[in-house]
Design an enzyme around this catalytic site. Structure first.
Site, short mmCIF file in Angstrom:
data_model
loop_
_atom_site.label_atom_id
_atom_site.label_comp_id
_atom_site.label_asym_id
_atom_site.label_seq_id
_atom_site.Cartn_x
_atom_site.Cartn_y
_atom_site.Cartn_z
N LYS A 13 0.83 -1.22 0.00
CA LYS A 13 0.00 0.00 0.00
C LYS A 13 0.86 1.26 0.00
CE LYS A 13 -2.16 -1.03 3.83
NZ LYS A 13 -1.64 -2.34 4.25
N ARG A 88 -9.49 0.77 8.70
CA ARG A 88 -8.95 -0.53 9.08
C ARG A 88 -10.01 -1.39 9.77
NH1 ARG A 88 -3.39 0.16 8.63
NH2 ARG A 88 -2.11 -1.09 9.99
N ARG A 127 11.69 -5.92 5.29
CA ARG A 127 11.40 -4.50 5.10
C ARG A 127 12.19 -3.64 6.09
NH1 ARG A 127 5.31 -2.48 4.47
NH2 ARG A 127 5.01 -2.56 6.70
N ARG A 162 11.35 -1.55 11.81
CA ARG A 162 10.34 -0.99 12.71
C ARG A 162 10.16 -1.86 13.96
NH1 ARG A 162 5.41 0.05 8.69
NH2 ARG A 162 4.37 -1.06 10.35
N ARG A 173 -0.05 -8.72 13.69
CA ARG A 173 -0.63 -7.76 12.72
C ARG A 173 -1.42 -8.49 11.64
NH1 ARG A 173 4.49 -5.00 11.13
NH2 ARG A 173 3.38 -4.08 9.38
P1 ADP Z 1 1.10 -2.02 8.21
O1 ADP Z 1 0.03 -1.74 7.21
O2 ADP Z 1 2.36 -2.43 7.58
O3 ADP Z 1 0.68 -2.89 9.35
P2 ADP Z 1 0.91 0.70 9.19
O4 ADP Z 1 2.08 1.59 9.09
O5 ADP Z 1 -0.25 0.96 8.32
O6 ADP Z 1 1.50 -0.74 8.97
O7 ADP Z 1 0.39 0.65 10.69
C1 ADP Z 1 1.23 0.40 11.80
C2 ADP Z 1 0.41 0.32 13.08
O8 ADP Z 1 -0.25 1.57 13.32
C3 ADP Z 1 -0.72 -0.70 13.08
O9 ADP Z 1 -0.27 -1.99 13.44
C4 ADP Z 1 -1.69 -0.11 14.10
O10 ADP Z 1 -1.26 -0.32 15.42
C5 ADP Z 1 -1.56 1.38 13.83
N1 ADP Z 1 -2.56 1.87 12.84
C6 ADP Z 1 -2.28 2.41 11.63
N2 ADP Z 1 -3.41 2.76 10.99
C7 ADP Z 1 -4.44 2.43 11.81
C8 ADP Z 1 -5.85 2.52 11.72
N3 ADP Z 1 -6.47 3.04 10.63
N4 ADP Z 1 -6.60 2.07 12.77
C9 ADP Z 1 -6.01 1.56 13.86
N5 ADP Z 1 -4.69 1.43 14.02
C10 ADP Z 1 -3.89 1.86 13.01
#
Ligand code: ADP
Length: 217
Positions: A13, A88, A127, A162, A173
């Site tokens: 994404k 999400r 990554r 990370r 996750r």
């Molecule tokens: P990835 O898609 O690789 O898991 P992101 O960078 O999108 O990583 O998100 C990292 C973390 O941030 C998630 O595991 C969650 O804890 C939090 N997060 C990000 N976006 C949201 C969202 N829309 N709702 C709830 N938590 C979120």
């Protein structure tokens, strides 16, 4: 364009969103990037979000909606936005629908990046991310390495793994994704706005999306 990118962690994404912003000046809005910057800066939002993120859990919907309500009203969103990592959960998708109605905005497309689980797992463990909160460029030790001394090729900051990219947090996750986020695929399918893309090449994904956008005009 106003687009939502759905897909498991590691589906691409972020990479696709960055490429799409070059097309028409739309901005990438990544709730993950916003949250990581807040954690790094130690803001009240960051303090609330940190524990959830480190465990690979979702940050509460209400906090996310507060972020998005103000983010979508910033002037740089006028040319469009690519939502990466938001919504999400079903409650976030419902709240986004109301927010867009209030702001008088219409989505063009919801894209589902459908990538095999093995590919996603391999990508997440290899990554790396630029530690500069204003850059956050994504690298991969196999396919897109940073400099030999692990520096970002764009800004020179250190490139790191990370905190939520340990094997344990990655597994969590992916479980969270299947349980909370995958139901959004049906949610948007029913609304008639979903496009499934199963390619793993970011260039092919981008051209499928820009092609679908042209079909809309
Ligand atoms: P990835 O898609 O690789 O898991 P992101 O960078 O999108 O990583 O998100 C990292 C973390 O941030 C998630 O595991 C969650 O804890 C939090 N997060 C990000 N976006 C949201 C969202 N829309 N709702 C709830 N938590 C979120």
């Amino acid at each position: 364009m106003r687009v939502i990118l759905l897909g498991a962690p590691g589906a691409g994404k972020g990479t696709v969103a960055k490429l799409l912003t070059d097309f028409d000046g739309s901005v990438q809005i990544s709730t993950g990037d916003i949250l990581r910057s807040a954690v790094k800066a130690g803001t009240p939002l960051g303090k609330k979000a940190q524990g959830y993120m480190e465990r690979g859990e979702l940050v509460p919907d209400q906090l996310i909606m507060e972020i998005m309500e103000s983010r979508l009203q910033e002037p740089d969103c006028k040319k469009g936005f690519i939502l990466d990592g938001f919504p999400r959960t079903i409650p976030q998708a419902e709240a986004l629908k109301k927010l867009l109605q209030k702001l008088n905005l219409k989505l063009d497309l919801v894209v589902n990046l459908d990538v095999p689980k093995e590919v996603v797992l391999d990508r997440l463990t290899t990554r790396r991310t630029c530690s500069n909160p204003d850059c956050q460029e994504i690298y991969n030790i196999k396919s897109k390495p940073p400099t030999a001394d692990s520096k970002c090729k764009k800004c020179g900051w250190k490139v790191v793994q990370r905190d939520d990219e340990t094997e344990e947090a990655i597994t969590k996750r992916l479980e969270t994704y299947n349980e909370k986020t995958a139901p959004l695929i049906d949610f948007y399918k029913k609304a008639g706005s979903l496009k499934d893309i199963s390619s793993t090449s970011s260039e092919q994904i981008v051209s499928a999306i820009t092609g679908a956008m042209k079909g809309k005009k």
